[in-house]
Enzyme design. Structure first.
Site, PDB file in Angstrom:
ATOM      1  N   ILE A 115       0.873  -1.184   0.000  1.00  0.00           N
ATOM      2  CA  ILE A 115       0.000   0.000   0.000  1.00  0.00           C
ATOM      3  C   ILE A 115       0.904   1.226   0.000  1.00  0.00           C
ATOM      4  O   ILE A 115       1.852   1.310   0.796  1.00  0.00           O
ATOM      5  CB  ILE A 115      -0.970  -0.037   1.193  1.00  0.00           C
ATOM      6  CG1 ILE A 115      -1.907  -1.229   0.963  1.00  0.00           C
ATOM      7  CG2 ILE A 115      -1.742   1.271   1.319  1.00  0.00           C
ATOM      8  CD1 ILE A 115      -2.996  -1.386   1.946  1.00  0.00           C
ATOM      9  N   VAL A 116       0.631   2.116  -0.921  1.00  0.00           N
ATOM     10  CA  VAL A 116       1.593   3.176  -1.235  1.00  0.00           C
ATOM     11  C   VAL A 116       0.999   4.549  -0.903  1.00  0.00           C
ATOM     12  O   VAL A 116      -0.143   4.833  -1.273  1.00  0.00           O
ATOM     13  CB  VAL A 116       1.916   3.112  -2.754  1.00  0.00           C
ATOM     14  CG1 VAL A 116       2.997   4.108  -3.110  1.00  0.00           C
ATOM     15  CG2 VAL A 116       2.338   1.708  -3.146  1.00  0.00           C
ATOM     16  N   PRO A 117       1.773   5.404  -0.236  1.00  0.00           N
ATOM     17  CA  PRO A 117       1.240   6.734   0.108  1.00  0.00           C
ATOM     18  C   PRO A 117       1.322   7.711  -1.066  1.00  0.00           C
ATOM     19  O   PRO A 117       2.116   7.510  -1.989  1.00  0.00           O
ATOM     20  CB  PRO A 117       2.174   7.196   1.225  1.00  0.00           C
ATOM     21  CG  PRO A 117       3.475   6.539   0.925  1.00  0.00           C
ATOM     22  CD  PRO A 117       3.142   5.227   0.253  1.00  0.00           C
ATOM     23  N   ASN A 120       5.036   9.833  -1.018  1.00  0.00           N
ATOM     24  CA  ASN A 120       6.272   9.277  -1.595  1.00  0.00           C
ATOM     25  C   ASN A 120       5.899   8.131  -2.531  1.00  0.00           C
ATOM     26  O   ASN A 120       6.312   6.992  -2.312  1.00  0.00           O
ATOM     27  CB  ASN A 120       7.174   8.709  -0.484  1.00  0.00           C
ATOM     28  CG  ASN A 120       7.453   9.716   0.602  1.00  0.00           C
ATOM     29  OD1 ASN A 120       8.017  10.767   0.343  1.00  0.00           O
ATOM     30  ND2 ASN A 120       7.053   9.413   1.811  1.00  0.00           N
ATOM     31  N   GLY A 218       2.837   3.807  11.214  1.00  0.00           N
ATOM     32  CA  GLY A 218       1.918   4.861  11.637  1.00  0.00           C
ATOM     33  C   GLY A 218       2.462   6.254  11.372  1.00  0.00           C
ATOM     34  O   GLY A 218       3.520   6.429  10.759  1.00  0.00           O
ATOM     35  N   CYS A 251       7.978  11.067   6.524  1.00  0.00           N
ATOM     36  CA  CYS A 251       7.335  11.056   7.844  1.00  0.00           C
ATOM     37  C   CYS A 251       8.320  11.170   8.999  1.00  0.00           C
ATOM     38  O   CYS A 251       7.910  11.389  10.134  1.00  0.00           O
ATOM     39  CB  CYS A 251       6.442   9.833   7.998  1.00  0.00           C
ATOM     40  SG  CYS A 251       7.258   8.314   7.515  1.00  0.00           S
ATOM     41  N   LEU A 418       9.140   2.975   7.686  1.00  0.00           N
ATOM     42  CA  LEU A 418       9.832   3.071   8.974  1.00  0.00           C
ATOM     43  C   LEU A 418       8.913   2.612  10.105  1.00  0.00           C
ATOM     44  O   LEU A 418       7.894   3.249  10.384  1.00  0.00           O
ATOM     45  CB  LEU A 418      10.280   4.528   9.209  1.00  0.00           C
ATOM     46  CG  LEU A 418      11.024   5.195   8.034  1.00  0.00           C
ATOM     47  CD1 LEU A 418      11.390   6.633   8.365  1.00  0.00           C
ATOM     48  CD2 LEU A 418      12.273   4.415   7.636  1.00  0.00           C
TER      49      LEU A 418
HETATM   50  C1  LIG Z   1       8.993   6.884   4.794  1.00  0.00           C
HETATM   51  C2  LIG Z   1       7.809   7.800   4.646  1.00  0.00           C
HETATM   52  O1  LIG Z   1       8.024   8.920   4.682  1.00  0.00           O
HETATM   53  S1  LIG Z   1       6.250   7.267   4.328  1.00  0.00           S
HETATM   54  C3  LIG Z   1       5.200   8.596   4.690  1.00  0.00           C
HETATM   55  C4  LIG Z   1       3.876   8.044   4.810  1.00  0.00           C
HETATM   56  N1  LIG Z   1       3.049   8.926   5.510  1.00  0.00           N
HETATM   57  C5  LIG Z   1       2.066   9.530   4.897  1.00  0.00           C
HETATM   58  O2  LIG Z   1       1.771   9.368   3.722  1.00  0.00           O
HETATM   59  C6  LIG Z   1       1.336  10.440   5.745  1.00  0.00           C
HETATM   60  C7  LIG Z   1      -0.001  10.015   5.972  1.00  0.00           C
HETATM   61  N2  LIG Z   1      -0.843  10.468   4.903  1.00  0.00           N
HETATM   62  C8  LIG Z   1      -1.868  11.247   5.107  1.00  0.00           C
HETATM   63  O3  LIG Z   1      -2.143  11.673   6.207  1.00  0.00           O
HETATM   64  C9  LIG Z   1      -2.709  11.569   3.908  1.00  0.00           C
HETATM   65  O4  LIG Z   1      -2.614  10.503   2.995  1.00  0.00           O
HETATM   66  C10 LIG Z   1      -2.337  12.888   3.233  1.00  0.00           C
HETATM   67  C11 LIG Z   1      -2.541  14.021   4.186  1.00  0.00           C
HETATM   68  C12 LIG Z   1      -0.890  12.902   2.745  1.00  0.00           C
HETATM   69  C13 LIG Z   1      -3.240  13.068   2.011  1.00  0.00           C
HETATM   70  O5  LIG Z   1      -4.559  13.128   2.444  1.00  0.00           O
HETATM   71  P1  LIG Z   1      -5.848  12.876   1.544  1.00  0.00           P
HETATM   72  O6  LIG Z   1      -5.482  12.486   0.176  1.00  0.00           O
HETATM   73  O7  LIG Z   1      -6.699  14.060   1.706  1.00  0.00           O
HETATM   74  O8  LIG Z   1      -6.608  11.734   2.323  1.00  0.00           O
HETATM   75  P2  LIG Z   1      -6.300  10.210   2.499  1.00  0.00           P
HETATM   76  O9  LIG Z   1      -4.914   9.876   2.190  1.00  0.00           O
HETATM   77  O10 LIG Z   1      -6.754   9.839   3.847  1.00  0.00           O
HETATM   78  O11 LIG Z   1      -7.195   9.485   1.415  1.00  0.00           O
HETATM   79  C14 LIG Z   1      -8.091  10.052   0.491  1.00  0.00           C
HETATM   80  C15 LIG Z   1      -9.043   8.970   0.042  1.00  0.00           C
HETATM   81  O12 LIG Z   1      -8.303   7.967  -0.648  1.00  0.00           O
HETATM   82  C16 LIG Z   1      -8.568   6.704  -0.081  1.00  0.00           C
HETATM   83  N3  LIG Z   1      -7.354   5.881  -0.170  1.00  0.00           N
HETATM   84  C17 LIG Z   1      -6.155   6.111   0.382  1.00  0.00           C
HETATM   85  N4  LIG Z   1      -5.310   5.131   0.047  1.00  0.00           N
HETATM   86  C18 LIG Z   1      -6.000   4.277  -0.734  1.00  0.00           C
HETATM   87  C19 LIG Z   1      -5.677   3.066  -1.383  1.00  0.00           C
HETATM   88  N5  LIG Z   1      -4.467   2.509  -1.297  1.00  0.00           N
HETATM   89  N6  LIG Z   1      -6.633   2.466  -2.107  1.00  0.00           N
HETATM   90  C20 LIG Z   1      -7.853   2.987  -2.215  1.00  0.00           C
HETATM   91  N7  LIG Z   1      -8.228   4.114  -1.613  1.00  0.00           N
HETATM   92  C21 LIG Z   1      -7.300   4.749  -0.877  1.00  0.00           C
HETATM   93  C22 LIG Z   1      -8.919   6.994   1.357  1.00  0.00           C
HETATM   94  O13 LIG Z   1      -9.655   5.949   1.910  1.00  0.00           O
HETATM   95  C23 LIG Z   1      -9.726   8.277   1.208  1.00  0.00           C
HETATM   96  O14 LIG Z   1     -11.022   7.948   0.800  1.00  0.00           O
HETATM   97  P3  LIG Z   1     -12.276   8.825   1.301  1.00  0.00           P
HETATM   98  O15 LIG Z   1     -12.012  10.203   0.786  1.00  0.00           O
HETATM   99  O16 LIG Z   1     -13.424   8.143   0.665  1.00  0.00           O
HETATM  100  O17 LIG Z   1     -12.230   8.726   2.782  1.00  0.00           O
END
Ligand SMILES: CC(=O)SCCNC(=O)CCNC(=O)[C@H](O)C(C)(C)COP(=O)(O)OP(=O)(O)OC[C@H]1O[C@@H](n2cnc3c(N)ncnc32)[C@H](O)[C@@H]1OP(=O)(O)O
Length: 503
Positions: A115-117, A120, A218, A251, A418
Site C-alpha cells: 500500500i503506497v502513500p 512518496n 503509523g 514522515c 519506517l
Molecule cells: C517513509 C515515509 O516517509 S512514508 C510517509 C507516509 N506517511 C504519509 O503518507 C502520511 C499520511 N498520509 C496522510 O495523512 C494523507 O494521505 C495525506 C494528508 C498525505 C493526504 O490526504 P488525503 O489524500 O486528503 O486523504 P487520504 O490519504 O486519507 O485518502 C483520500 C481517500 O483515498 C482513499 N485511499 C487512500 N489510500 C487508498 C488506497 N491505497 N486504495 C484505495 N483508496 C485509498 C482513502 O480511503 C480516502 O477515501 P475517502 O475520501 O473516501 O475517505
C-alpha cells in the site's frame, strides 16, 4: 451507477492481479541468488534511467514535493538500496550456529500487497518492489487514488525490467484505477500472504484489520531538540535541509523545534540567517487554518508545499529567501495545532528551560506520532543516552530527520517504510528491509539425550547420567561427552533437500 461500475471493474482487476501475482510468486520462489541479483540490477538500472521522469510525474499528479528531491529518493530506493542489500543472504540457508546445531532457512512469503502513500509514491514502489524481489516474493500495489498514475508507471517500469532479466510475468503489478473496493479486495484476497502498508492512518488500520499478517507504519511527529552543547549553526542547517527535502513529505522529517532558553536568541538568529521566518501569533493561526482539516487531519492541499505557497495562501508577506515557516507554541494537543504532524515546510517552535523539560515535551509531542522518530543536536553523549530510553524507534543524532530516518545520512538500513514499534501500533520498530518479507525456518539438531528422566540431587532433569555416545551434546553437565556436529555435512544435506537433489 457510474461508481458501482468503476468499483466492479476495479475489483475484477484486483482479483486478476492477485491471481497472476500468486502464480509469479510460486515461480520466483525457486530462483537462485544469481537469478535474483540479475533481476535486481536490471530494476535498478531501469529506475536510474527514469528517476527524473517518475519524479516529475509524481509532483505533477500529486502537487506534493520537489522534482529534484523525488528523483533523489528514486535513486536512493534503487541504487543505494541495491548496494546495501546485494550481499544480504535471503535464500536457502542464511545462518548457522555450530554450537547450538541450528540452521536458519529463508523462505519467501509469497505474494505481498504494497500500500503506497501519495506523499512518496514512486520511491515507495521502488523500495517495496526491490525488497520483495530480493526475498523472492512477487508484489502487487494498491496505489493512493491521487497518485495512481505515477505509482502504476513506476510499477510497470520495474515489472518490465524484472521480466527482461528473467522474472516471471506479473511479478510486480499495480491496480490502475484504485478504489476502496479494489484495495479491500486485495486486503482480503486469499492469494496475498503479507501486507506492507505505508500511508494515512485509515489505510494502515485497514491493513491491520484485514486479518492477514501486516507490517504497517503509523504517523510520525518528529521533534528536533537543539541541546545547549549543540553546534547551532550546523544544527539549523541540517534541520532546514531535512525539512525542505521534498518539502517535508518524509514522515521522519522534523515537525517541531525544541531549544533551550539559554540558546533561544542564537537559535532564532541562526534560523533567520538561514531562511527561517518566525510567524506572529495571528499569522500562525491563519497558517494552521490552512494546514488542518477537522480533528487535526492534514489538508492535502498544503502537504509537501513550498513555504511561499503556504504564506501566499495565508496572506502573509515573507522574505524571498524564506525556506521554512516557524510558529511558537506554548503546549501540545488541543489549542496548539502546530503540535501535530504537518508534512510540509512549517515547524512548531518551543523554548524549554533544560533537557528534562525538553524530554517531557518530546514525549508529549510523540503522543501524536508514537514510536516514530526524534532527533537531537548535541555534543553530550549522556544526553543522547537519556533520550534513548524514551519512546521513539529512531533517535537521530546530529543529522536531519528525513535523510537520517531513511538511512541516507546514517548507518540505518535504507528504507521508505519506517516501523514505529508496538507503541505506535506497528508490528516492527526498525527500518523495514528484505528480512521482514521472509519466513525463517529453523533446522535444529538434537543435542541432549531426552530418552530418560532422571532424579539427581532431589531435582529432576532430562538426560542420561551415563556418558552418551554418538550424540551431539552442548554441555558437560550431565557427563555427556561433547561432540561437535558435522555442520558441513548437515548444511550439505539441507541444501540438497532444498534444491530437490538427492545426496
Ligand atoms: C517513509 C515515509 O516517509 S512514508 C510517509 C507516509 N506517511 C504519509 O503518507 C502520511 C499520511 N498520509 C496522510 O495523512 C494523507 O494521505 C495525506 C494528508 C498525505 C493526504 O490526504 P488525503 O489524500 O486528503 O486523504 P487520504 O490519504 O486519507 O485518502 C483520500 C481517500 O483515498 C482513499 N485511499 C487512500 N489510500 C487508498 C488506497 N491505497 N486504495 C484505495 N483508496 C485509498 C482513502 O480511503 C480516502 O477515501 P475517502 O475520501 O473516501 O475517505
Amino acid at each position: 451507477m457510474v461508481k458501482l461500475d468503476k468499483d466492479l471493474c476495479s475489483i475484477q482487476e484486483a482479483r486478476n492481479l492477485a491471481e497472476s501475482g500468486k502464480k509469479a510468486a510460486n515461480e520466483l520462489a525457486d530462483f537462485s541468488n544469481e537469478q535474483i541479483d540479475k533481476i535486481l540490477k536490471n530494476m535498478r538500472d531501469a529506475i536510474e534511467k527514469q528517476a527524473l521522469s517518475l519524479a516529475k510525474w509524481a509532483v505533477k499528479e500529486t502537487g506534493f514535493g520537489k522534482v529534484e528531491d523525488k528523483a533523489y529518493k528514486n535513486h536512493a530506493a534503487s541504487t543505494l538500496l541495491y548496494e546495501e542489500i546485494k550481499d544480504q543472504k535471503t535464500i536457502g540457508i542464511i545462518d548457522e550456529d555450530k554450537v547450538k546445531g541450528t540452521l536458519d532457512v529463508a523462505e519467501p512469503v509469497g505474494l505481498v500487497l504494497g500500500i503506497v502513500p501519495s506523499t512518496n509514491p514512486t520511491s515507495t514502489v521502488i523500495f517495496k518492489a526491490m525488497i520483495a524481489i530480493k526475498s523472492r516474493n512477487a508484489i502487487c500495489f494498491a496505489p493512493h487514488p491521487t497518485a495512481a498514475e505515477c505509482t502504476k508507471m513506476a510499477a510497470d517500469i520495474l515489472n518490465r525490467a524484472a521480466i527482461e532479466a528473467g522474472a516471471p510475468e506479473n511479478v510486480i503489478s499495480c491496480v490502475s484505477t484504485p478504489t476502496m473496493a479494489s484495495t479491500n479486495e486485495l486486503l482480503h484476497s486469499p492469494h496475498i500472504s503479507l501486507i506492507i502498508a505505508t500511508g494515512g492512518p485509515g489505510m494502515v488500520k485497514a491493513a491491520y484489520s484485514s486479518g492477514k499478517p501486516a507490517i504497517g507504519v503509523g504517523a510520525g511527529n518528529s521533534p528536533a531538540y537543539i541541546e545547549s552543547t549543540a553546534d547551532i549553526k550546523q544544527a539549523v542547517a541540517t534541520i532546514i535541509a531535512s525539512k525542505t527535502f521534498d518539502n517535508g513529505t518524509i514522515c521522519a522529517s522534523e515537525q517541531s523545534i525544541v531549544c533551550e532558553r539559554k540558546n533561544e536568541l542564537e537559535v532564532i538568529k541562526e534560523f533567520e540567517a538561514q531562511g527561517g521566518y518566525f510567524m506572529t501569533e495571528d499569522e500562525t493561526s491563519r497558517v494552521c487554518d490552512l494546514l488542518f482539516k477537522a480533528g487535526n487531519a492534514m489538508n492535502a492541499k498544503f502537504v509537501g508545499r513550498d513555504a511561499h505557497v503556504i504564506a501566499e495562501a495565508a496572506g502573509i508577506t515573507i522574505p524571498k529567501e524564506t525556506k521554512v515557516l516557524l510558529g511558537r507554541q506554548g503546549g501540545v494537543g488541543a489549542g496548539y495545532p502546530l503540535s501535530f504532524e504537518k508534512l510540509t515546510t512549517v515547524l512548531a517552535f518551543y523554548v524549554v528551560e533544560d533537557w528534562e523539560e525538553a524530554c517531557h515535551l518530546s514525549i508529549d509531542l510523540l503522543q501524536n506520532g508514537i514510536g516514530h522518530t526524534m532527533s537531537i543536536h548535541t555534543n553530550n553523549r549522556d544526553i543522547v543516552l537519556k533520550f534513548a530510553a524514551k519512546p521513539a524507534s529512531r533517535i537521530l543524532v546530529n543529522t536531519g530527520g528525513s535523510q537520517g530516518g531513511t538511512g541516507i545520512s546514517t548507518g540505518l538500513p535504507i528504507s521508505f517504510t519506517l516501523g514505529c514499534g508496538t507503541s505506535g501500533g506497528s508490528s516492527v520498530s526498525d527500518n523495514v528491509s528484505p528480512k521482514n518479507l521472509l519466513n525463517i525456518k529453523k533446522v535444529a539438531y538434537g543435542l541432549k539425550d531426552v530418552t530418560t528422566l532422571v532424579e539427581d540431587d532431589k531435582s529432576f532433569h532430562i538426560g542420561s547420567p551415563e556418558p552418551v555416545k554418538e550424540k551431539a551434546c552442548l554441555t558437560q553437565k550431565n557427563n555427556c561427552p561433547s561432540k561437535s556436529i558435522d555442520m558441513e555435512e548437515l548444511t550439505k544435506v539441507v541444501r540438497n533437500v532444498l534444491m530437490g537433489m538427492k545426496d
